[in-house]
Design a protein around this motif. Structure first.
Motif, PDB file in Angstrom:
ATOM      1  N   GLY A 119       0.453  -1.150  -0.014  1.00 12.87           N
ATOM      2  CA  GLY A 119      -0.320   0.119   0.129  1.00 12.87           C
ATOM      3  C   GLY A 119       1.328   1.426  -0.056  1.00 12.87           C
ATOM      4  N   LEU A 120       1.976   1.458   0.193  1.00 10.33           N
ATOM      5  CA  LEU A 120       3.312   2.454  -0.081  1.00 10.33           C
ATOM      6  C   LEU A 120       3.012   2.865  -1.763  1.00 10.33           C
ATOM      7  CD1 LEU A 120       5.341   1.799   3.167  1.00 10.33           C
ATOM      8  CD2 LEU A 120       3.244   2.794   2.998  1.00 10.33           C
ATOM      9  N   ILE A 121       2.054   3.046  -1.578  1.00 14.25           N
ATOM     10  CA  ILE A 121       1.958   3.614  -3.899  1.00 14.25           C
ATOM     11  C   ILE A 121       2.654   4.519  -4.193  1.00 14.25           C
ATOM     12  CG2 ILE A 121       0.090   2.041  -3.874  1.00 14.25           C
ATOM     13  CD1 ILE A 121      -1.209   3.638  -4.048  1.00 14.25           C
ATOM     14  N   ASN A 122       3.169   5.547  -3.153  1.00 12.50           N
ATOM     15  CA  ASN A 122       3.404   6.775  -3.635  1.00 12.50           C
ATOM     16  C   ASN A 122       5.194   7.365  -2.793  1.00 12.50           C
ATOM     17  OD1 ASN A 122       1.409   8.153  -4.660  1.00 12.50           O
ATOM     18  ND2 ASN A 122       0.537   7.585  -3.169  1.00 12.50           N
ATOM     19  N   LEU A 123       5.887   6.015  -2.540  1.00 15.59           N
ATOM     20  CA  LEU A 123       6.564   5.945  -1.849  1.00 15.59           C
ATOM     21  C   LEU A 123       7.638   6.236  -2.452  1.00 15.59           C
ATOM     22  CD1 LEU A 123       7.671   6.124   1.231  1.00 15.59           C
ATOM     23  CD2 LEU A 123       8.807   3.619   0.449  1.00 15.59           C
ATOM     24  N   GLN A 124       8.276   7.189  -2.645  1.00 16.41           N
ATOM     25  CA  GLN A 124       9.457   7.959  -3.795  1.00 16.41           C
ATOM     26  C   GLN A 124      11.332   7.400  -3.260  1.00 16.41           C
ATOM     27  OE1 GLN A 124       9.057  11.704  -3.988  1.00 16.41           O
ATOM     28  NE2 GLN A 124       7.215  11.728  -5.226  1.00 16.41           N
ATOM     29  N   SER A 125      11.550   7.369  -1.655  1.00 15.26           N
ATOM     30  CA  SER A 125      12.930   6.919  -0.444  1.00 15.26           C
ATOM     31  C   SER A 125      12.546   5.973   0.164  1.00 15.26           C
ATOM     32  CB  SER A 125      13.132   8.310  -0.544  1.00 15.26           C
ATOM     33  OG  SER A 125      13.933   9.183  -1.626  1.00 15.26           O
ATOM     34  N   LEU A 126      13.325   5.489   0.526  1.00 19.08           N
ATOM     35  CA  LEU A 126      13.311   4.310   0.953  1.00 19.08           C
ATOM     36  C   LEU A 126      14.562   3.769   1.517  1.00 19.08           C
ATOM     37  CD1 LEU A 126      11.488   2.007   3.215  1.00 19.08           C
ATOM     38  CD2 LEU A 126      11.935   0.444   1.082  1.00 19.08           C
ATOM     39  N   TYR A 127      15.478   4.618   2.850  1.00 21.42           N
ATOM     40  CA  TYR A 127      16.059   3.424   3.914  1.00 21.42           C
ATOM     41  C   TYR A 127      16.326   2.682   4.362  1.00 21.42           C
ATOM     42  CZ  TYR A 127      17.133   8.591   0.749  1.00 21.42           C
ATOM     43  OH  TYR A 127      17.161   9.097   0.256  1.00 21.42           O
ATOM     44  N   LEU A 128      16.712   1.970   4.557  1.00 23.93           N
ATOM     45  CA  LEU A 128      17.307   1.358   5.658  1.00 23.93           C
ATOM     46  C   LEU A 128      18.871   0.701   5.919  1.00 23.93           C
ATOM     47  CD1 LEU A 128      14.604  -1.338   3.548  1.00 23.93           C
ATOM     48  CD2 LEU A 128      14.508  -1.176   6.333  1.00 23.93           C
ATOM     49  N   LYS A 129      19.758   0.711   5.320  1.00 25.53           N
ATOM     50  CA  LYS A 129      21.098   1.198   6.050  1.00 25.53           C
ATOM     51  C   LYS A 129      21.342   0.747   7.534  1.00 25.53           C
ATOM     52  CE  LYS A 129      25.097   4.054   6.344  1.00 25.53           C
ATOM     53  NZ  LYS A 129      25.873   5.300   6.211  1.00 25.53           N
ATOM     54  N   SER A 130      22.507  -0.117   7.246  1.00 22.83           N
ATOM     55  CA  SER A 130      23.166  -0.482   8.584  1.00 22.83           C
ATOM     56  C   SER A 130      21.257  -1.204   9.606  1.00 22.83           C
ATOM     57  CB  SER A 130      23.101   0.780  10.086  1.00 22.83           C
ATOM     58  OG  SER A 130      24.567   1.534   8.672  1.00 22.83           O
ATOM     59  N   ASN A 131      20.784  -1.866   9.690  1.00 20.75           N
ATOM     60  CA  ASN A 131      20.474  -3.178   9.455  1.00 20.75           C
ATOM     61  C   ASN A 131      21.358  -3.937   9.790  1.00 20.75           C
ATOM     62  OD1 ASN A 131      16.980  -2.451  10.245  1.00 20.75           O
ATOM     63  ND2 ASN A 131      17.751  -0.881   8.654  1.00 20.75           N
TER      64      ASN A 131
END
Length: 199
Positions: free
Chosen positions: A101-113
């Motif tokens: 449902g995150l249909i408008n997401l433009q930036s996803l940052y998952l560094k250092s997991n």
């Protein structure tokens, strides 16, 4: 679990970073229908109820950096979200249902997991995603980038890639992609077909 913000009907930005919050209940943000920017970075968050953000139908930026999250069940159906930051948490698996449902997401940052596994359909809703940061994790293969037609920038620096081929690293390069970072992996071989879908 009680909301302390129910009377702040016109609030657009809520910054609660650098505190000691460990848990967010179902009704914690009741009343905050107009919030567009929520900053919860640098807390001790290990648990967020799956419906905690359901009232925030206009939220555009959510910052959860520097917490202790192990699951992302609470993100579903944040339709207005544009930018999501979840760096320096304890995520090990990106599950198919996390970003539904995150249909408008433009930036996803998952560094250092601590990401080891990425399920096949995890990005299925992210048709507008332009920037993806998965650097400093433990990823050995990722075969689902071909579903991200709007991708411009992808960062996989400091992961565990050993060999790049069309099974371990499948990337359908749209004409928009301009930056691909694979610095500081363990790559010894790049197959000639790795980027065969690139224009």
């Amino acid at each position: 679990n009680e909301s302390y913000f129910h009377s702040l009907n016109n609030l657009k930005t809520l910054d609660i970073n650098n505190n000691l919050i460990e848990k967010i209940g179902e009704n914690a943000f009741n009343g905050l229908r107009r919030v567009e920017n929520l900053n919860l970075r640098q807390n001790r968050l290990g648990e967020i109820h799956q419906n905690a953000f359901r009232i925030m139908i206009l939220i555009r930026k959510l910052d959860l950096n520097d917490n202790k999250l192990t699951s992302l069940e609470f993100l579903t159906n944040l339709f207005s979200l544009r930018e999501l930051l979840i760096e320096n948490n304890h995520i090990e698996i990106l599950k198919d249902r996390y970003f539904l449902g995150l249909i408008n997401l433009q930036s996803l940052y998952l560094k250092s997991n601590r990401i080891l596994e990425i399920e096949d359909m995890v990005f299925q809703s992210l048709n507008k995603l332009e920037n993806l940061g998965l650097n400093s994790n433990n990823i050995k293969q990722i075969s689902i980038l071909n579903k991200l037609d709007s991708l411009r920038s992808a960062n996989f620096e400091q992961n565990k890639f050993f060999s790049l081929n069309n099974k371990t690293f499948l990337l359908k390069c749209s004409s928009r992609i301009s930056t691909l970072n694979l610095k500081s992996n363990d790559i010894v071989h790049i197959d000639s077909k790795t980027f065969e879908y690139c224009n």
